[in-house]
Design a protein around this motif. Sequence first.
Motif, PDB file in Angstrom:
ATOM      1  N   MET A  52       0.521  -1.200  -0.117  1.00 16.27           N
ATOM      2  CA  MET A  52      -0.124  -0.127   0.150  1.00 16.27           C
ATOM      3  C   MET A  52       1.168   1.107   0.498  1.00 16.27           C
ATOM      4  O   MET A  52       1.952   1.475   0.379  1.00 16.27           O
ATOM      5  N   LEU A  53       0.223   2.605  -0.556  1.00 16.81           N
ATOM      6  CA  LEU A  53       1.406   3.532  -0.851  1.00 16.81           C
ATOM      7  C   LEU A  53       0.069   4.479  -0.281  1.00 16.81           C
ATOM      8  O   LEU A  53      -0.812   4.403  -1.135  1.00 16.81           O
ATOM      9  N   MET A  54       0.084   5.603   0.309  1.00 21.08           N
ATOM     10  CA  MET A  54      -0.381   6.413   0.525  1.00 21.08           C
ATOM     11  C   MET A  54      -0.349   7.761   0.031  1.00 21.08           C
ATOM     12  O   MET A  54       0.390   7.965   0.507  1.00 21.08           O
ATOM     13  N   GLN A  55      -0.854   8.491  -0.950  1.00 22.34           N
ATOM     14  CA  GLN A  55      -1.224   9.804  -0.823  1.00 22.34           C
ATOM     15  C   GLN A  55      -1.871  10.772  -0.266  1.00 22.34           C
ATOM     16  O   GLN A  55      -2.739  10.794  -0.059  1.00 22.34           O
ATOM     17  N   ILE A  56      -1.088  11.993   0.339  1.00 16.20           N
ATOM     18  CA  ILE A  56      -1.788  13.363   1.085  1.00 16.20           C
ATOM     19  C   ILE A  56      -1.265  14.057   0.566  1.00 16.20           C
ATOM     20  O   ILE A  56      -0.091  14.385   0.489  1.00 16.20           O
ATOM     21  N   SER A  57      -1.608  15.237   0.266  1.00 12.66           N
ATOM     22  CA  SER A  57      -1.437  16.240  -0.126  1.00 12.66           C
ATOM     23  C   SER A  57      -2.207  17.535   0.229  1.00 12.66           C
ATOM     24  O   SER A  57      -3.842  17.109   0.884  1.00 12.66           O
ATOM     25  N   ASP A  58      -1.959  18.755   0.276  1.00 12.53           N
ATOM     26  CA  ASP A  58      -2.644  19.493   0.582  1.00 12.53           C
ATOM     27  C   ASP A  58      -3.595  19.570   2.254  1.00 12.53           C
ATOM     28  O   ASP A  58      -4.308  19.736   2.190  1.00 12.53           O
ATOM     29  N   ILE A  59      -2.672  20.124   3.237  1.00 10.39           N
ATOM     30  CA  ILE A  59      -2.740  19.580   4.790  1.00 10.39           C
ATOM     31  C   ILE A  59      -3.312  20.867   5.128  1.00 10.39           C
ATOM     32  O   ILE A  59      -4.457  21.096   5.593  1.00 10.39           O
ATOM     33  N   HIS A  60      -2.537  21.813   4.787  1.00 13.12           N
ATOM     34  CA  HIS A  60      -2.936  23.063   4.892  1.00 13.12           C
ATOM     35  C   HIS A  60      -3.207  24.105   6.393  1.00 13.12           C
ATOM     36  O   HIS A  60      -4.312  24.276   7.050  1.00 13.12           O
ATOM     37  N   ILE A 253      -4.235  13.369  -8.990  1.00 10.51           N
ATOM     38  CA  ILE A 253      -4.664  14.058  -8.664  1.00 10.51           C
ATOM     39  C   ILE A 253      -5.035  14.181  -7.651  1.00 10.51           C
ATOM     40  O   ILE A 253      -6.789  14.511  -7.213  1.00 10.51           O
ATOM     41  N   ASN A 254      -5.080  14.408  -6.263  1.00 11.81           N
ATOM     42  CA  ASN A 254      -5.382  14.190  -4.868  1.00 11.81           C
ATOM     43  C   ASN A 254      -6.158  15.742  -4.783  1.00 11.81           C
ATOM     44  O   ASN A 254      -5.459  16.888  -4.508  1.00 11.81           O
ATOM     45  N   ARG A 255      -7.272  14.903  -4.082  1.00 12.59           N
ATOM     46  CA  ARG A 255      -8.397  16.564  -3.650  1.00 12.59           C
ATOM     47  C   ARG A 255      -7.981  17.082  -2.575  1.00 12.59           C
ATOM     48  O   ARG A 255      -7.977  18.067  -1.812  1.00 12.59           O
ATOM     49  N   ALA A 256      -7.190  16.808  -1.629  1.00 10.11           N
ATOM     50  CA  ALA A 256      -6.859  17.744  -0.265  1.00 10.11           C
ATOM     51  C   ALA A 256      -7.400  17.408   1.241  1.00 10.11           C
ATOM     52  O   ALA A 256      -8.186  16.991   0.958  1.00 10.11           O
ATOM     53  N   LEU A 257      -6.173  17.231   1.586  1.00 10.62           N
ATOM     54  CA  LEU A 257      -7.023  16.549   3.727  1.00 10.62           C
ATOM     55  C   LEU A 257      -7.694  18.207   4.033  1.00 10.62           C
ATOM     56  O   LEU A 257      -8.684  17.442   4.514  1.00 10.62           O
ATOM     57  N   GLY A 258      -6.814  19.304   3.966  1.00  6.45           N
ATOM     58  CA  GLY A 258      -7.563  20.265   4.251  1.00  6.45           C
ATOM     59  C   GLY A 258      -8.088  21.285   2.956  1.00  6.45           C
ATOM     60  O   GLY A 258      -8.022  20.863   1.899  1.00  6.45           O
ATOM     61  N   CYS A 259      -8.378  22.595   3.615  1.00 10.54           N
ATOM     62  CA  CYS A 259      -8.191  23.527   2.698  1.00 10.54           C
ATOM     63  C   CYS A 259      -7.752  24.625   3.215  1.00 10.54           C
ATOM     64  O   CYS A 259      -7.535  24.917   4.475  1.00 10.54           O
ATOM     65  N   LEU A 260      -8.163  25.914   2.123  1.00 13.69           N
ATOM     66  CA  LEU A 260      -7.429  27.578   2.346  1.00 13.69           C
ATOM     67  C   LEU A 260      -8.335  28.019   3.258  1.00 13.69           C
ATOM     68  O   LEU A 260      -7.541  28.523   4.737  1.00 13.69           O
ATOM     69  N   ARG A 261      -9.290  27.680   2.734  1.00 10.63           N
ATOM     70  CA  ARG A 261     -10.307  28.200   3.448  1.00 10.63           C
ATOM     71  C   ARG A 261     -12.478  27.321   4.178  1.00 10.63           C
ATOM     72  O   ARG A 261     -11.656  26.150   2.944  1.00 10.63           O
ATOM     73  N   GLN A 262     -12.657  27.179   4.956  1.00 12.33           N
ATOM     74  CA  GLN A 262     -12.924  25.948   5.570  1.00 12.33           C
ATOM     75  C   GLN A 262     -14.616  26.027   5.392  1.00 12.33           C
ATOM     76  O   GLN A 262     -15.877  26.590   4.878  1.00 12.33           O
ATOM     77  N   VAL A 263     -14.690  25.031   3.702  1.00  9.19           N
ATOM     78  CA  VAL A 263     -15.522  25.152   2.810  1.00  9.19           C
ATOM     79  C   VAL A 263     -15.579  24.262   1.073  1.00  9.19           C
ATOM     80  O   VAL A 263     -14.321  24.054   1.347  1.00  9.19           O
ATOM     81  N   ASN A 266     -19.584  19.242  -2.415  1.00  9.21           N
ATOM     82  CA  ASN A 266     -18.996  18.223  -3.639  1.00  9.21           C
ATOM     83  C   ASN A 266     -18.088  17.742  -3.891  1.00  9.21           C
ATOM     84  O   ASN A 266     -17.278  17.103  -4.997  1.00  9.21           O
ATOM     85  N   VAL A 267     -16.982  18.151  -3.148  1.00  6.79           N
ATOM     86  CA  VAL A 267     -15.331  17.725  -3.289  1.00  6.79           C
ATOM     87  C   VAL A 267     -14.674  17.577  -1.938  1.00  6.79           C
ATOM     88  O   VAL A 267     -14.443  17.558  -1.266  1.00  6.79           O
ATOM     89  N   ARG A 268     -15.333  16.161  -1.703  1.00  2.00           N
ATOM     90  CA  ARG A 268     -14.408  15.688  -0.137  1.00  2.00           C
ATOM     91  C   ARG A 268     -13.354  15.467   0.155  1.00  2.00           C
ATOM     92  O   ARG A 268     -12.207  15.296  -0.941  1.00  2.00           O
ATOM     93  N   PRO A 269     -13.220  16.156   1.018  1.00  2.00           N
ATOM     94  CA  PRO A 269     -11.867  15.784   1.402  1.00  2.00           C
ATOM     95  C   PRO A 269     -10.329  14.266   1.530  1.00  2.00           C
ATOM     96  O   PRO A 269     -11.493  13.469   1.544  1.00  2.00           O
ATOM     97  N   GLU A 270      -9.887  13.897   0.799  1.00  2.12           N
ATOM     98  CA  GLU A 270      -9.108  12.805   0.712  1.00  2.12           C
ATOM     99  C   GLU A 270      -7.330  12.272   0.831  1.00  2.12           C
ATOM    100  O   GLU A 270      -6.886  13.344   1.013  1.00  2.12           O
ATOM    101  N   ILE A 271      -7.942  10.922   1.122  1.00  2.00           N
ATOM    102  CA  ILE A 271      -6.377  10.006   0.947  1.00  2.00           C
ATOM    103  C   ILE A 271      -6.655   9.227   0.825  1.00  2.00           C
ATOM    104  O   ILE A 271      -8.107   8.501   1.155  1.00  2.00           O
ATOM    105  N   THR A 272      -5.289   8.903  -0.455  1.00  2.00           N
ATOM    106  CA  THR A 272      -5.560   8.213  -1.063  1.00  2.00           C
ATOM    107  C   THR A 272      -4.782   7.006  -1.131  1.00  2.00           C
ATOM    108  O   THR A 272      -3.344   7.342  -0.737  1.00  2.00           O
TER     109      THR A 272
END
Length: 279
Positions: A52-60, A253-263, A266-272
């Motif tokens: 298993m390879l886990m991708q985590i992106s854009d924690i912010h 392209i990972n959809r990101a775990l965090g947010c720049l702003r809390q909103v 229809n694009v849930r946060p993701e860990i792949t």
Amino acid sequence: MNRKNFIKNIAIISAVAGIPGFYAWKVEPFWLEFVYQKMPIKNLPSTLEGKMLMQISDIHIGDFFDYQYIIDSFKKAQQLHPDFVVYTGDFVTYDEPRNLDQLAEVIPFFPTGSLGSIGILGNHDYGVDYKEEHVAKNIVDQLASRNIQILRNEAVITNGINFIGIDDFWGTNFHPEKATGNYDSQMANIALCHNPDVCDLDVWNNYKGWILSGHTHGGQCKPPFLRAPILPVENKRYDAGIIDLYDGRTLYINRALGCLRQVRFNVRPEITLFTLESA
């Protein structure tokens, strides 16, 4: 309609109209999805089949988003016992030095892989206007304390995989040819590149294989069944998920775990979670 009924109906309409806003603010930004994908890789060592390879992106991590959610998500992720963990940038949303202290609070919880933990930097990891090298160095040093190796236009062979790490497109240290010069067609290769627009540059040295990216957050908010209206990339094809580049490269392209702003809508946060297999 009398005045009482009119006011009642207006109150009902206002309440119903407010539900999507509440959901986008208080629900979806914290509704983490673990996305499972297969990753066929040419020249994959037989010992890595099924790993298993886990991708985590854009924690912010920063002031604009509740990073206790990040800690909770990291605890869940580590319980999955990944073999490899890769991070594809934007560890912080940097607007002031205390964000680095906030990162230090979260560092002990960063998931690591039993066979290796690799990462690259994103544009926000270069501080204000993406030009502060000392911010990037601080982040690299903090992650090293967790045994997460950040690649800056370089490559590292880790337990049979040649990880190629391209530094951020908008940062101060973008020299992709130094990274892709380490491509070895006889090995299993995985490239990490925060901003997917780099895929369209002539810097890839005939690279064939997977490219793992982030940066877009999948648009963070998008209407159902339509593309995201706002994406921070030139190539609007680059939103989220698997994208065939039709030249032997496959972009994810990972959809990101965090947010720049809390909103989010229809694009849930993701860990792949990629299952490695021979191509």
